[in-house]
Design a protein around this motif. Structure first.
Motif, PDB file in Angstrom:
ATOM      1  N   LEU A   1     -24.568 126.986  58.818  1.00 57.09           N
ATOM      2  CA  LEU A   1     -24.680 126.012  57.823  1.00 57.09           C
ATOM      3  C   LEU A   1     -25.919 126.334  56.917  1.00 57.09           C
ATOM      4  O   LEU A   1     -25.903 125.882  55.738  1.00 57.09           O
ATOM      5  CB  LEU A   1     -25.039 124.617  58.498  1.00 57.09           C
ATOM      6  N   LYS A   2     -26.820 126.831  57.635  1.00 58.98           N
ATOM      7  CA  LYS A   2     -28.111 127.214  56.757  1.00 58.98           C
ATOM      8  C   LYS A   2     -27.680 128.539  55.615  1.00 58.98           C
ATOM      9  O   LYS A   2     -28.189 128.384  54.800  1.00 58.98           O
ATOM     10  CB  LYS A   2     -29.285 127.602  57.627  1.00 58.98           C
ATOM     11  N   ASP A   3     -26.980 129.465  56.216  1.00 61.39           N
ATOM     12  CA  ASP A   3     -26.488 130.551  55.358  1.00 61.39           C
ATOM     13  C   ASP A   3     -25.634 129.958  54.115  1.00 61.39           C
ATOM     14  O   ASP A   3     -25.819 130.600  53.050  1.00 61.39           O
ATOM     15  CB  ASP A   3     -25.581 131.477  56.071  1.00 61.39           C
ATOM     16  N   LYS A   4     -24.874 129.036  54.323  1.00 56.31           N
ATOM     17  CA  LYS A   4     -24.012 128.499  53.202  1.00 56.31           C
ATOM     18  C   LYS A   4     -24.830 127.627  52.429  1.00 56.31           C
ATOM     19  O   LYS A   4     -24.610 127.341  51.178  1.00 56.31           O
ATOM     20  CB  LYS A   4     -23.012 127.627  54.014  1.00 56.31           C
ATOM     21  N   GLY A   5     -25.959 127.303  52.877  1.00 57.97           N
ATOM     22  CA  GLY A   5     -26.705 126.554  52.075  1.00 57.97           C
ATOM     23  C   GLY A   5     -26.701 124.876  52.103  1.00 57.97           C
ATOM     24  O   GLY A   5     -27.217 124.029  51.410  1.00 57.97           O
ATOM     25  N   ASP A   6     -25.976 124.432  53.279  1.00 55.62           N
ATOM     26  CA  ASP A   6     -25.978 123.033  53.472  1.00 55.62           C
ATOM     27  C   ASP A   6     -27.065 122.362  54.127  1.00 55.62           C
ATOM     28  O   ASP A   6     -27.197 121.151  53.833  1.00 55.62           O
ATOM     29  CB  ASP A   6     -24.525 122.939  54.417  1.00 55.62           C
ATOM     30  N   ILE A   7     -27.730 123.113  54.906  1.00 58.80           N
ATOM     31  CA  ILE A   7     -29.195 122.500  55.214  1.00 58.80           C
ATOM     32  C   ILE A   7     -30.384 123.460  54.855  1.00 58.80           C
ATOM     33  O   ILE A   7     -30.014 124.425  54.544  1.00 58.80           O
ATOM     34  CB  ILE A   7     -28.986 122.352  56.791  1.00 58.80           C
ATOM     35  N   THR A   8     -31.388 122.712  54.802  1.00 63.61           N
ATOM     36  CA  THR A   8     -32.473 123.510  54.344  1.00 63.61           C
ATOM     37  C   THR A   8     -33.180 124.330  55.620  1.00 63.61           C
ATOM     38  O   THR A   8     -32.724 124.100  56.676  1.00 63.61           O
ATOM     39  CB  THR A   8     -33.766 122.709  53.901  1.00 63.61           C
ATOM     40  N   GLN A   9     -34.354 125.158  55.261  1.00 63.83           N
ATOM     41  CA  GLN A   9     -34.825 125.895  56.547  1.00 63.83           C
ATOM     42  C   GLN A   9     -35.466 124.813  57.115  1.00 63.83           C
ATOM     43  O   GLN A   9     -35.615 125.138  58.479  1.00 63.83           O
ATOM     44  CB  GLN A   9     -35.815 127.050  55.821  1.00 63.83           C
ATOM     45  N   ALA A  10     -36.119 123.953  56.811  1.00 58.70           N
ATOM     46  CA  ALA A  10     -36.768 122.861  57.650  1.00 58.70           C
ATOM     47  C   ALA A  10     -35.854 122.211  58.489  1.00 58.70           C
ATOM     48  O   ALA A  10     -35.992 121.749  59.599  1.00 58.70           O
ATOM     49  CB  ALA A  10     -37.612 121.880  56.685  1.00 58.70           C
ATOM     50  N   GLU A  11     -34.726 121.598  57.807  1.00 52.81           N
ATOM     51  CA  GLU A  11     -33.788 120.911  58.631  1.00 52.81           C
ATOM     52  C   GLU A  11     -33.274 121.740  59.812  1.00 52.81           C
ATOM     53  O   GLU A  11     -32.902 121.393  61.040  1.00 52.81           O
ATOM     54  CB  GLU A  11     -32.633 120.612  57.644  1.00 52.81           C
ATOM     55  N   PHE A  12     -33.003 123.263  59.324  1.00 53.17           N
ATOM     56  CA  PHE A  12     -32.542 124.212  60.434  1.00 53.17           C
ATOM     57  C   PHE A  12     -33.591 124.240  61.717  1.00 53.17           C
ATOM     58  O   PHE A  12     -33.259 124.258  62.675  1.00 53.17           O
ATOM     59  CB  PHE A  12     -32.498 125.475  59.739  1.00 53.17           C
ATOM     60  N   ASP A  13     -34.800 124.285  61.480  1.00 56.44           N
ATOM     61  CA  ASP A  13     -35.967 124.425  62.338  1.00 56.44           C
ATOM     62  C   ASP A  13     -36.123 123.344  63.039  1.00 56.44           C
ATOM     63  O   ASP A  13     -36.300 123.466  64.456  1.00 56.44           O
ATOM     64  CB  ASP A  13     -37.380 124.629  61.625  1.00 56.44           C
ATOM     65  N   GLN A  14     -35.848 122.074  62.674  1.00 60.87           N
ATOM     66  CA  GLN A  14     -35.907 120.757  63.384  1.00 60.87           C
ATOM     67  C   GLN A  14     -34.679 120.786  64.231  1.00 60.87           C
ATOM     68  O   GLN A  14     -34.948 120.351  65.424  1.00 60.87           O
ATOM     69  CB  GLN A  14     -35.773 119.730  62.345  1.00 60.87           C
TER      70      GLN A  14
END
Length: 129
Positions: A109-122
Motif C-alpha cells: 500500500l505504501k509503495d502504491k502511494g495509497d498510504i503515507t510514510q507516517a500512516e505506514f509507521d503507525q
C-alpha cells in the motif's frame, strides 16, 4: 562352532526376543495401571501387586479384563498429543506469518502511494506491538 549348532542359536535368539517382549509388556501394563484415572488408589495397588507377585497370570488377566480400555486410553493420549501439536503449530505459524502478511500488505500500500510514510509507521507499530 561345532559345539553350538545353528538350531541352538535360533532358539537362543527366540528366547532372548521373547524375554525382551515380556519386559516390554510388563512395563506397558504397569504404565497403564498408573495412567488409568478411573481406578482408585486401592485398585491400582491391587493390580500392581497382582502383576508383580504373579507376573504371567497377572498380566494375562489384566489384558483380558482391561485390554479394551487400555487401547482406548492409548488412543485418547495419542489424540490429545496430536491436538496439542496442531495447536502449537498453528499458534507458531499463525503468529509469525500473520504479522508478516500484514506488514507485506502495508508495504504494498505504501509503495502504491495509497498510504503515507507516517500512516505506514503507525500501522507497523500497531502490528508489531
Amino acid at each position: 562352532m561345532d559345539d553350538y549348532p545353528l538350531l541352538n542359536v535360533f532358539w537362543t535368539m527366540m528366547w532372548f526376543f521373547l524375554w525382551i517382549m515380556w519386559f516390554f509388556l510388563l512395563f506397558k501394563v504397569i504404565t497403564d495401571i498408573f495412567r488409568d484415572h478411573t481406578l482408585g488408589g486401592w485398585g491400582k495397588a491391587g493390580w500392581l501387586i497382582f502383576v508383580l507377585l504373579v507376573p504371567f497370570l497377572g498380566i494375562l488377566v489384566y489384558l483380558i479384563a482391561r485390554g479394551h480400555s487400555m487401547r482406548e486410553r492409548d488412543q485418547k493420549q495419542a489424540e490429545e498429543q496430536q491436538a496439542a501439536f496442531r495447536s502449537y503449530v498453528q499458534q507458531t505459524a499463525g503468529a509469525g506469518s500473520g504479522s508478516a502478511d500484514e506488514l507485506h500488505k502495508l508495504s504494498v500500500l505504501k509503495d502504491k502511494g495509497d498510504i503515507t510514510q507516517a500512516e505506514f509507521d503507525q500501522a507497523k507499530a500497531k502490528i508489531l506491538a
